[in-house]
Design a protein around this motif. Structure first.
Motif, PDB file in Angstrom:
ATOM      1  N   ARG A   1       0.817  -1.683  -0.090  1.00  0.00           N
ATOM      2  CA  ARG A   1      -0.105   0.076  -0.080  1.00  0.00           C
ATOM      3  C   ARG A   1       1.118   0.821   0.272  1.00  0.00           C
ATOM      4  O   ARG A   1       1.755   1.047   0.940  1.00  0.00           O
ATOM      5  N   THR A   2       0.545   2.332  -0.299  1.00  0.00           N
ATOM      6  CA  THR A   2       1.417   4.039  -0.506  1.00  0.00           C
ATOM      7  C   THR A   2       0.978   4.157  -0.050  1.00  0.00           C
ATOM      8  O   THR A   2      -0.993   4.517  -0.565  1.00  0.00           O
ATOM      9  N   ALA A   3       1.000   4.642   0.520  1.00  0.00           N
ATOM     10  CA  ALA A   3       0.052   6.540   1.144  1.00  0.00           C
ATOM     11  C   ALA A   3       0.742   7.857   1.395  1.00  0.00           C
ATOM     12  O   ALA A   3       2.141   7.950   1.578  1.00  0.00           O
ATOM     13  N   ALA A   4      -0.054   9.201   1.328  1.00  0.00           N
ATOM     14  CA  ALA A   4       1.135  10.462   1.526  1.00  0.00           C
ATOM     15  C   ALA A   4       0.660  10.484   3.394  1.00  0.00           C
ATOM     16  O   ALA A   4       0.411  10.122   4.151  1.00  0.00           O
ATOM     17  N   CYS A   5       2.309  11.544   3.572  1.00  0.00           N
ATOM     18  CA  CYS A   5       2.311  11.569   4.913  1.00  0.00           C
ATOM     19  C   CYS A   5       3.317  13.391   4.871  1.00  0.00           C
ATOM     20  O   CYS A   5       3.819  13.849   3.884  1.00  0.00           O
ATOM     21  N   VAL A   6       3.791  13.864   5.631  1.00  0.00           N
ATOM     22  CA  VAL A   6       4.704  15.017   5.562  1.00  0.00           C
ATOM     23  C   VAL A   6       5.951  13.912   6.757  1.00  0.00           C
ATOM     24  O   VAL A   6       5.805  13.342   7.364  1.00  0.00           O
ATOM     25  N   TYR A   7       6.922  14.575   6.529  1.00  0.00           N
ATOM     26  CA  TYR A   7       7.889  14.543   7.368  1.00  0.00           C
ATOM     27  C   TYR A   7       9.333  15.363   7.620  1.00  0.00           C
ATOM     28  O   TYR A   7       9.425  16.818   6.945  1.00  0.00           O
ATOM     29  N   LYS A   8       9.357  15.527   8.928  1.00  0.00           N
ATOM     30  CA  LYS A   8      10.009  16.859   9.242  1.00  0.00           C
ATOM     31  C   LYS A   8      11.250  16.501   9.866  1.00  0.00           C
ATOM     32  O   LYS A   8      11.197  15.867  10.964  1.00  0.00           O
ATOM     33  N   PRO A   9      12.546  16.827   9.067  1.00  0.00           N
ATOM     34  CA  PRO A   9      14.181  15.795  10.200  1.00  0.00           C
ATOM     35  C   PRO A   9      13.860  16.931  10.588  1.00  0.00           C
ATOM     36  O   PRO A   9      14.029  17.925  10.953  1.00  0.00           O
ATOM     37  N   VAL A  10      14.968  16.586  12.193  1.00  0.00           N
ATOM     38  CA  VAL A  10      15.356  16.907  13.101  1.00  0.00           C
ATOM     39  C   VAL A  10      16.550  18.481  12.574  1.00  0.00           C
ATOM     40  O   VAL A  10      16.615  19.302  12.956  1.00  0.00           O
ATOM     41  N   ASP A  11      16.920  17.480  11.399  1.00  0.00           N
ATOM     42  CA  ASP A  11      18.025  18.933  10.772  1.00  0.00           C
ATOM     43  C   ASP A  11      17.238  19.932  10.073  1.00  0.00           C
ATOM     44  O   ASP A  11      18.455  21.100  10.250  1.00  0.00           O
ATOM     45  N   GLY A  12      16.199  19.952   9.676  1.00  0.00           N
ATOM     46  CA  GLY A  12      15.361  21.369   9.422  1.00  0.00           C
ATOM     47  C   GLY A  12      14.797  21.959  10.642  1.00  0.00           C
ATOM     48  O   GLY A  12      13.935  22.623   9.915  1.00  0.00           O
ATOM     49  N   GLU A  13      14.836  21.881  11.762  1.00  0.00           N
ATOM     50  CA  GLU A  13      14.177  22.450  12.695  1.00  0.00           C
ATOM     51  C   GLU A  13      15.549  24.062  13.175  1.00  0.00           C
ATOM     52  O   GLU A  13      16.539  23.858  12.774  1.00  0.00           O
ATOM     53  N   ARG A  14      15.481  24.998  13.135  1.00  0.00           N
ATOM     54  CA  ARG A  14      15.301  26.221  13.197  1.00  0.00           C
ATOM     55  C   ARG A  14      15.650  26.980  14.301  1.00  0.00           C
ATOM     56  O   ARG A  14      14.354  26.116  15.656  1.00  0.00           O
ATOM     57  N   PRO A  15      16.500  26.585  15.629  1.00  0.00           N
ATOM     58  CA  PRO A  15      16.204  26.539  17.780  1.00  0.00           C
ATOM     59  C   PRO A  15      15.572  28.326  17.673  1.00  0.00           C
ATOM     60  O   PRO A  15      15.414  29.006  16.680  1.00  0.00           O
ATOM     61  N   LEU A  16      14.742  27.277  18.491  1.00  0.00           N
ATOM     62  CA  LEU A  16      14.341  28.173  19.733  1.00  0.00           C
ATOM     63  C   LEU A  16      15.074  28.961  20.385  1.00  0.00           C
ATOM     64  O   LEU A  16      15.600  28.345  21.259  1.00  0.00           O
ATOM     65  N   TRP A  17      14.416  30.422  20.955  1.00  0.00           N
ATOM     66  CA  TRP A  17      14.737  30.802  22.385  1.00  0.00           C
ATOM     67  C   TRP A  17      14.798  29.953  23.384  1.00  0.00           C
ATOM     68  O   TRP A  17      15.218  29.938  24.493  1.00  0.00           O
ATOM     69  N   ASP A  18      13.506  29.311  23.643  1.00  0.00           N
ATOM     70  CA  ASP A  18      13.134  29.080  24.563  1.00  0.00           C
ATOM     71  C   ASP A  18      12.830  27.619  24.489  1.00  0.00           C
ATOM     72  O   ASP A  18      12.227  25.958  25.571  1.00  0.00           O
ATOM     73  N   PHE A  19      13.004  26.550  23.932  1.00  0.00           N
ATOM     74  CA  PHE A  19      12.987  25.207  23.944  1.00  0.00           C
ATOM     75  C   PHE A  19      14.358  24.675  23.020  1.00  0.00           C
ATOM     76  O   PHE A  19      15.661  25.543  23.047  1.00  0.00           O
ATOM     77  N   PRO A  20      15.328  23.439  23.749  1.00  0.00           N
ATOM     78  CA  PRO A  20      16.376  22.749  23.498  1.00  0.00           C
ATOM     79  C   PRO A  20      16.339  22.741  21.877  1.00  0.00           C
ATOM     80  O   PRO A  20      14.997  22.051  21.118  1.00  0.00           O
TER      81      PRO A  20
END
Length: 298
Positions: free
Chosen positions: A65-84
């Protein structure tokens, strides 16, 4: 060799995502099992460029079976001042685990796994239905009105400037699904509940997405769903919160799962928020020490 991850917003792929080849729209119906997303073959099809972090539209194939999904790689996260740094994907999965524990299933299936650009969050894609699909109109959940108060069936959030010195009243629907979501957001301490994070799905279902800025040990609740602020919680919500309180005891499977995703201090703060909601029996009100409404609101 694994491909290197380029900075957020520069990952390869067309700006307009395309359906995976051979995908039947029915395969995009909500409710994929965790194993489908965790074990399937992940293929990047495009990039959602409007997002502040790297968000890739993918296909996942599992057992034919094939389905659609969203993938958010950790290395694509922008730093935030109030979250590690590098923790937003885990928080998205933690929010899904808590949502599932409530029995409300407000968040699409979400897992943490390796992908083409390293470890990341993978979430079921929710396809918005067109009006008339399944014989049901897509519900209107948010609106700006020029009245002084909300119409029947709506709850007031507050007044907003709309240009030329004019203001309008921001309202949201007095909808049981939104009310459940308001409770869940208070539990997970959601710092970014915007209108664009509310997704209608086929069959009249509604889902919420984008839970990267959650579970902070400090009060960060920012939401467009303040319409019930200070009102008594429903009996359904109180029953769910009592069950969640039991599920968060140290020996419970949910607590063990969350310990893999967020810190001990954040889990203890989660327990305290659930206990406080049960103690007061009311929806929380803005605390005044943190902006109550996210910006931009959509």
């Amino acid at each position: 060799m694994e491909p290197s991850v380029e900075p957020a917003g520069q990952l390869p792929g067309p700006s307009a995502p395309q359906d995976p080849p051979g995908t039947d729209p029915r395969e995009r119906a909500p409710g994929l099992p965790d194993a489908f997303l965790a074990e399937g073959e992940l293929t990047v099809r495009g990039q959602i460029r409007e997002a502040s972090n790297a968000v890739l539209y993918c296909s996942v194939t599992h057992e034919g079976r094939t389905a659609a999904c969203v993938y958010k790689p950790v290395d694509g996260e922008r730093p935030l001042w109030d979250f590690p740094d590098g923790t937003l994907a885990q928080r998205e999965v933690a929010a899904y685990e808590v949502s599932r524990a409530t029995g409300w299933d407000l968040i699409p299936t979400t897992v943490l796994r390796d992908g083409p650009y390293g470890t990341g969050m993978v979430q079921e894609w929710i396809e918005a239905p067109a009006d008339g699909d399944d014989g049901e109109a897509v519900p209107e959940l948010l609106a700006l009105v020029e009245d002084e108060g909300p119409a029947p069936g709506w709850k007031a959030v507050g007044f907003a400037e709309i240009g030329d010195g004019r203001t309008a009243l921001l309202v949201h629907a007095d909808h049981p699904w939104l009310r459940r979501l308001a409770v869940l957001d208070a539990v997970i301490n959601n710092g970014d509940r915007k209108g664009g994070h509310l997704l209608p799905a086929t069959g009249g279902q509604l889902f919420a997405i984008d839970h990267g800025v959650t579970f902070n040990a400090e009060d960060k609740l920012r939401t467009l769903l303040w319409g019930w602020a200070g009102e008594p919680l429903t009996e359904e919500a109180l029953e769910v919160l009592r069950g969640l309180q039991d599920a968060l005891t140290a020996a419970a499977p949910l607590a063990a799962r969350l310990a893999e995703l967020i810190t001990d201090a954040e889990i203890e703060a989660l327990r305290e928020r659930v206990a406080e909601l049960l103690r007061t029996g009311r929806h929380p009100e803005p605390g005044g020490q943190w902006p109550a409404i996210p910006w931009p609101p959509v």
